[in-house]
Design a protein around this motif. Structure first.
Motif, PDB file in Angstrom:
ATOM      1  N   VAL A  46     -68.812  -5.142 -24.311  1.00 57.63           N
ATOM      2  CA  VAL A  46     -67.517  -5.156 -23.619  1.00 57.63           C
ATOM      3  C   VAL A  46     -66.519  -4.278 -24.369  1.00 57.63           C
ATOM      4  O   VAL A  46     -65.786  -3.489 -23.756  1.00 57.63           O
ATOM      5  N   VAL A  49     -68.447  -0.252 -24.989  1.00 63.47           N
ATOM      6  CA  VAL A  49     -68.767   0.545 -23.808  1.00 63.47           C
ATOM      7  C   VAL A  49     -67.636   0.493 -22.780  1.00 63.47           C
ATOM      8  O   VAL A  49     -67.166   1.518 -22.290  1.00 63.47           O
ATOM      9  N   PHE A  50     -67.194  -0.731 -22.447  1.00 64.21           N
ATOM     10  CA  PHE A  50     -66.199  -0.905 -21.392  1.00 64.21           C
ATOM     11  C   PHE A  50     -64.762  -0.865 -21.906  1.00 64.21           C
ATOM     12  O   PHE A  50     -63.836  -0.693 -21.121  1.00 64.21           O
ATOM     13  N   GLN A  51     -64.585  -1.060 -23.194  1.00 68.86           N
ATOM     14  CA  GLN A  51     -63.270  -1.089 -23.842  1.00 68.86           C
ATOM     15  C   GLN A  51     -62.306  -2.026 -23.118  1.00 68.86           C
ATOM     16  O   GLN A  51     -61.156  -1.682 -22.834  1.00 68.86           O
ATOM     17  N   LYS A  52     -62.811  -3.241 -22.838  1.00 72.54           N
ATOM     18  CA  LYS A  52     -62.016  -4.253 -22.143  1.00 72.54           C
ATOM     19  C   LYS A  52     -61.963  -5.569 -22.921  1.00 72.54           C
ATOM     20  O   LYS A  52     -61.761  -6.624 -22.343  1.00 72.54           O
ATOM     21  N   MET A 118     -67.303  -6.913 -17.797  1.00 72.77           N
ATOM     22  CA  MET A 118     -68.153  -5.742 -17.566  1.00 72.77           C
ATOM     23  C   MET A 118     -68.152  -5.341 -16.096  1.00 72.77           C
ATOM     24  O   MET A 118     -68.721  -4.321 -15.727  1.00 72.77           O
ATOM     25  N   GLY A 119     -67.566  -6.186 -15.249  1.00 77.98           N
ATOM     26  CA  GLY A 119     -67.512  -5.875 -13.824  1.00 77.98           C
ATOM     27  C   GLY A 119     -68.635  -6.493 -13.016  1.00 77.98           C
ATOM     28  O   GLY A 119     -68.767  -6.217 -11.824  1.00 77.98           O
TER      29      GLY A 119
END
Length: 145
Positions: A46, A49-52, A118-119
């Motif tokens: 998270v 890769v996703f920077q969330k 991650m969606g």
């Protein structure tokens, strides 16, 4: 004696001591450690890769946040150890299992939250359950201030 034999012996000794310390290795312990590893790795994904990530200001990987996560995982295992020792003290055999199940549930919630970040589309009942838990946590946090 070969170095690999000595190394294997040391690892076996450490593993045996660890297992004895926690009252044996059960399916619950395997599940907890597996959930902890999945949660940690999914948290790294998270953030990396996703920077969330909700654990850092920027949402990106941050070593301090990673170390805090590992410290929390270690504290989880310390609580399992304490629960096992309480089982021994009280001549019971359910306190450790209850603690392990509780922490497994907590890790599961965190894994689901990471999947959401991650969606990954989450089923509506799971989203509602997470929202209830988040609101409860926020309420308790505000009440303690």
């Amino acid at each position: 004696m070969r170095n690999s034999t000595i190394f294997s012996g040391i690892i076996g000794l450490i593993g045996g001591a660890f297992t004895t310390l926690f009252g044996g290795w059960t399916a619950g312990m395997t599940t907890l450690v597996l959930f902890m590893a999945i949660d940690y790795v999914s948290g790294l994904i998270v953030a990396g890769v996703f920077q969330k990530s909700t654990k850092s200001e920027t949402g990106a990987l941050e070593s301090k946040a990673g170390w805090k996560g590992l410290a929390r995982k270690c504290m989880t295992l310390i609580f399992v150890l304490i629960a096992y020792r309480l089982d021994l003290l009280l001549s019971t055999n359910y306190i450790r299992d209850a603690v392990v199940i509780g922490f497994c549930a907590n890790e599961f919630v965190s894994i689901v939250e990471n999947a959401g970040l991650m969606g990954l589309p989450l089923p509506a009942p799971l989203k509602r359950a997470l929202e209830v838990l988040r609101n409860k946590a926020e309420f308790e946090e505000n009440a303690n201030e």
